[in-house]
Each structure stands twice: as structure tokens, then as C-alpha cells.
Design a protein around this motif. Structure first.
Motif, mmCIF file in Angstrom:
data_model
loop_
_atom_site.group_PDB
_atom_site.id
_atom_site.type_symbol
_atom_site.label_atom_id
_atom_site.label_comp_id
_atom_site.label_asym_id
_atom_site.label_seq_id
_atom_site.Cartn_x
_atom_site.Cartn_y
_atom_site.Cartn_z
ATOM 1 N N ALA A 40 -49.891 1.602 46.242
ATOM 2 C CA ALA A 40 -48.831 0.947 47.011
ATOM 3 C C ALA A 40 -48.534 1.721 48.287
ATOM 4 C CB ALA A 40 -47.567 0.852 46.162
ATOM 5 N N PRO A 41 -48.194 1.018 49.363
ATOM 6 C CA PRO A 41 -47.810 1.704 50.594
ATOM 7 C C PRO A 41 -46.558 2.541 50.364
ATOM 8 C CG PRO A 41 -48.051 -0.655 50.971
ATOM 9 C CD PRO A 41 -48.157 -0.437 49.508
ATOM 10 N N GLU A 42 -46.468 3.640 51.060
ATOM 11 C CA GLU A 42 -45.300 4.505 50.938
ATOM 12 C C GLU A 42 -44.760 4.800 52.328
ATOM 13 O OE1 GLU A 42 -44.457 9.055 49.658
ATOM 14 O OE2 GLU A 42 -45.632 7.866 48.258
ATOM 15 N N PHE A 43 -43.455 4.755 52.456
ATOM 16 C CA PHE A 43 -42.823 5.079 53.725
ATOM 17 C C PHE A 43 -43.182 6.519 54.069
ATOM 18 C CE2 PHE A 43 -39.374 6.207 56.603
ATOM 19 C CZ PHE A 43 -39.257 5.063 57.368
ATOM 20 N N PRO A 44 -43.493 6.812 55.337
ATOM 21 C CA PRO A 44 -43.851 8.187 55.713
ATOM 22 C C PRO A 44 -42.747 9.169 55.324
ATOM 23 C CG PRO A 44 -44.178 6.691 57.565
ATOM 24 C CD PRO A 44 -43.499 5.913 56.483
ATOM 25 N N GLY A 45 -43.072 10.098 54.462
ATOM 26 C CA GLY A 45 -42.077 11.073 54.002
ATOM 27 C C GLY A 45 -41.405 10.686 52.703
ATOM 28 N N GLY A 46 -41.723 9.505 52.176
ATOM 29 C CA GLY A 46 -41.185 9.092 50.885
ATOM 30 C C GLY A 46 -39.858 8.362 50.968
ATOM 31 N N LEU A 47 -39.284 8.145 49.810
ATOM 32 C CA LEU A 47 -38.055 7.363 49.676
ATOM 33 C C LEU A 47 -36.876 8.018 50.394
ATOM 34 C CD1 LEU A 47 -37.152 4.734 48.442
ATOM 35 C CD2 LEU A 47 -36.636 5.944 46.331
ATOM 36 N N SER A 48 -36.765 9.337 50.310
ATOM 37 C CA SER A 48 -35.650 10.010 50.982
ATOM 38 C C SER A 48 -35.752 9.835 52.498
ATOM 39 C CB SER A 48 -35.584 11.485 50.606
ATOM 40 O OG SER A 48 -36.767 12.144 50.994
ATOM 41 N N ALA A 49 -36.975 9.856 53.035
ATOM 42 C CA ALA A 49 -37.173 9.632 54.474
ATOM 43 C C ALA A 49 -36.818 8.195 54.844
ATOM 44 C CB ALA A 49 -38.610 9.942 54.875
ATOM 45 N N LEU A 50 -37.092 7.245 53.948
ATOM 46 C CA LEU A 50 -36.718 5.848 54.191
ATOM 47 C C LEU A 50 -35.207 5.731 54.299
ATOM 48 C CD1 LEU A 50 -37.240 2.775 54.330
ATOM 49 C CD2 LEU A 50 -37.223 2.775 51.830
ATOM 50 N N TYR A 51 -34.477 6.332 53.356
ATOM 51 C CA TYR A 51 -33.011 6.281 53.400
ATOM 52 C C TYR A 51 -32.472 6.956 54.659
ATOM 53 C CZ TYR A 51 -33.204 4.857 48.502
ATOM 54 O OH TYR A 51 -33.456 4.198 47.331
ATOM 55 N N GLU A 52 -33.068 8.070 55.043
ATOM 56 C CA GLU A 52 -32.640 8.770 56.249
ATOM 57 C C GLU A 52 -32.894 7.902 57.484
ATOM 58 O OE1 GLU A 52 -33.972 12.723 58.666
ATOM 59 O OE2 GLU A 52 -33.837 12.899 56.481
ATOM 60 N N PHE A 53 -34.056 7.250 57.519
ATOM 61 C CA PHE A 53 -34.395 6.376 58.640
ATOM 62 C C PHE A 53 -33.383 5.241 58.749
ATOM 63 C CE2 PHE A 53 -36.415 2.698 60.537
ATOM 64 C CZ PHE A 53 -37.020 3.228 61.660
ATOM 65 N N ILE A 54 -33.114 4.581 57.631
ATOM 66 C CA ILE A 54 -32.159 3.465 57.631
ATOM 67 C C ILE A 54 -30.785 3.955 58.079
ATOM 68 C CG2 ILE A 54 -30.907 1.837 56.165
ATOM 69 C CD1 ILE A 54 -33.522 1.539 54.538
ATOM 70 N N GLY A 55 -30.358 5.097 57.542
ATOM 71 C CA GLY A 55 -29.052 5.643 57.904
ATOM 72 C C GLY A 55 -28.923 5.985 59.372
ATOM 73 N N SER A 56 -30.021 6.417 59.973
ATOM 74 C CA SER A 56 -29.975 6.806 61.378
ATOM 75 C C SER A 56 -30.070 5.610 62.327
ATOM 76 C CB SER A 56 -31.098 7.799 61.696
ATOM 77 O OG SER A 56 -32.355 7.162 61.678
ATOM 78 N N LYS A 57 -30.592 4.504 61.856
ATOM 79 C CA LYS A 57 -30.809 3.340 62.726
ATOM 80 C C LYS A 57 -29.772 2.243 62.568
ATOM 81 C CE LYS A 57 -34.669 4.994 64.308
ATOM 82 N NZ LYS A 57 -34.723 5.620 65.595
ATOM 83 N N ILE A 58 -29.109 2.210 61.423
ATOM 84 C CA ILE A 58 -28.226 1.087 61.127
ATOM 85 C C ILE A 58 -26.871 1.249 61.800
ATOM 86 C CG2 ILE A 58 -27.104 1.903 59.022
ATOM 87 C CD1 ILE A 58 -28.118 -0.898 57.900
ATOM 88 N N GLU A 103 -28.640 -7.399 61.055
ATOM 89 C CA GLU A 103 -28.772 -5.953 61.196
ATOM 90 C C GLU A 103 -29.838 -5.404 60.247
ATOM 91 O OE1 GLU A 103 -27.953 -2.031 62.630
ATOM 92 O OE2 GLU A 103 -27.917 -4.053 63.422
ATOM 93 N N ALA A 104 -29.883 -5.909 59.033
ATOM 94 C CA ALA A 104 -30.904 -5.468 58.081
ATOM 95 C C ALA A 104 -32.304 -5.805 58.604
ATOM 96 C CB ALA A 104 -30.667 -6.131 56.722
ATOM 97 N N ILE A 105 -32.479 -6.994 59.117
ATOM 98 C CA ILE A 105 -33.779 -7.401 59.673
ATOM 99 C C ILE A 105 -34.127 -6.559 60.893
ATOM 100 C CG2 ILE A 105 -34.984 -9.278 60.859
ATOM 101 C CD1 ILE A 105 -33.490 -11.209 58.946
ATOM 102 N N ARG A 106 -33.146 -6.284 61.738
ATOM 103 C CA ARG A 106 -33.383 -5.476 62.938
ATOM 104 C C ARG A 106 -33.931 -4.095 62.570
ATOM 105 N NH1 ARG A 106 -31.261 -1.562 66.012
ATOM 106 N NH2 ARG A 106 -29.592 -1.118 64.535
ATOM 107 N N VAL A 107 -33.355 -3.481 61.557
ATOM 108 C CA VAL A 107 -33.793 -2.146 61.153
ATOM 109 C C VAL A 107 -35.183 -2.195 60.525
ATOM 110 C CG1 VAL A 107 -33.299 -0.188 59.636
ATOM 111 C CG2 VAL A 107 -31.461 -1.241 60.962
ATOM 112 N N VAL A 108 -35.471 -3.180 59.697
ATOM 113 C CA VAL A 108 -36.805 -3.288 59.088
ATOM 114 C C VAL A 108 -37.865 -3.474 60.164
ATOM 115 C CG1 VAL A 108 -38.284 -4.726 57.614
ATOM 116 C CG2 VAL A 108 -36.013 -4.056 56.829
#
Length: 114
Positions: A40-58, A103-108
Motif C-alpha cells: 500500500a502507498p504510504e505518506f512520506p514519513g508515515g502516519l505521524s507526518a500525514l497528521y503533521e502535514f494536515i495540521g500545518s495546512k488546514i 477545506e478537506a478537499i483543498r488540503v488533500v
């Protein structure tokens, strides 16, 4: 006045595309969509990096805040064989408020390749 913070929580359903299946006697076409893949594809840096990315962009939409809207936006999208999010495939599975959905779509759409 007490400071309030609100968070938009994403629940993402990933649908993967894969051009090379490891099944015998099976010839996939390049447009096949799989819900189960060998890796399965993985977000660069894993799940914690995904949460950090979302938190920084939203950014919580003022329109949703004024309406008192909060909740979970459920999204589905396709990750292509190259790891890119197919932005045309983003779909809302469960809406909360139009501004939160947007906003959710914008971040994705800003996600880097998986």
C-alpha cells in the motif's frame, strides 16, 4: 474571551491503482483500480507526518465556525501507481458542512506523492 480552537479531522479512504498485479494468468489493464494491493502507498514519513502535514495546512473556515459546524469529513481518493493523488477522484463520503468539505478537499489536493 477564552481562545477556542477547532480541528477538522479527516478520515481518508485510499483507493489504489496498480498496473502490475502478482496474480498468475491475470493481465490487468492500466486503468484497473484496486482496493487491496501487495504494498500500500504510504505518506512520506508515515502516519505521524500525514497528521503533521494536515495540521500545518488546514485552516478552519470562518463560515463553518459562524455556523457552529464541526465534525469529521470522510473523503475517498485514488492514489495512482506513481504515488500521486488523482485529484479528479476525490469524493466526499460523509459531509459535515460545505466549507469544511471544501477545506478537506483543498488540503488533500496538496498532498505530496505517496
Amino acid at each position: 474571551m477564552a481562545m477556542r480552537s477547532r480541528f477538522i479531522i479527516f478520515v481518508l479512504t485510499l483507493v489504489f491503482t496498480e498496473s502490475k498485479a502478482q496474480l498468475m494468468d491475470y493481465e490487468p489493464d492500466s486503468n484497473s483500480i484496486y482496493t487491496m494491493v501487495e504494498k500500500a502507498p504510504e505518506f512520506p514519513g508515515g502516519l505521524s507526518a500525514l497528521y503533521e502535514f494536515i495540521g500545518s495546512k488546514i485552516s478552519y473556515p470562518i463560515e463553518a465556525e459562524n455556523a457552529g459546524a464541526s465534525g469529521v469529513v470522510f473523503l475517498q481518493f485514488i492514489v495512482t501507481e506513481t504515488g500521486a493523488v488523482d485529484t479528479n477522484s476525490i469524493a466526499i463520503l460523509q459531509s459535515v458542512h460545505p466549507a469544511l468539505d471544501f477545506e478537506a478537499i483543498r488540503v488533500v489536493r496538496m498532498f505530496p506523492n505517496f
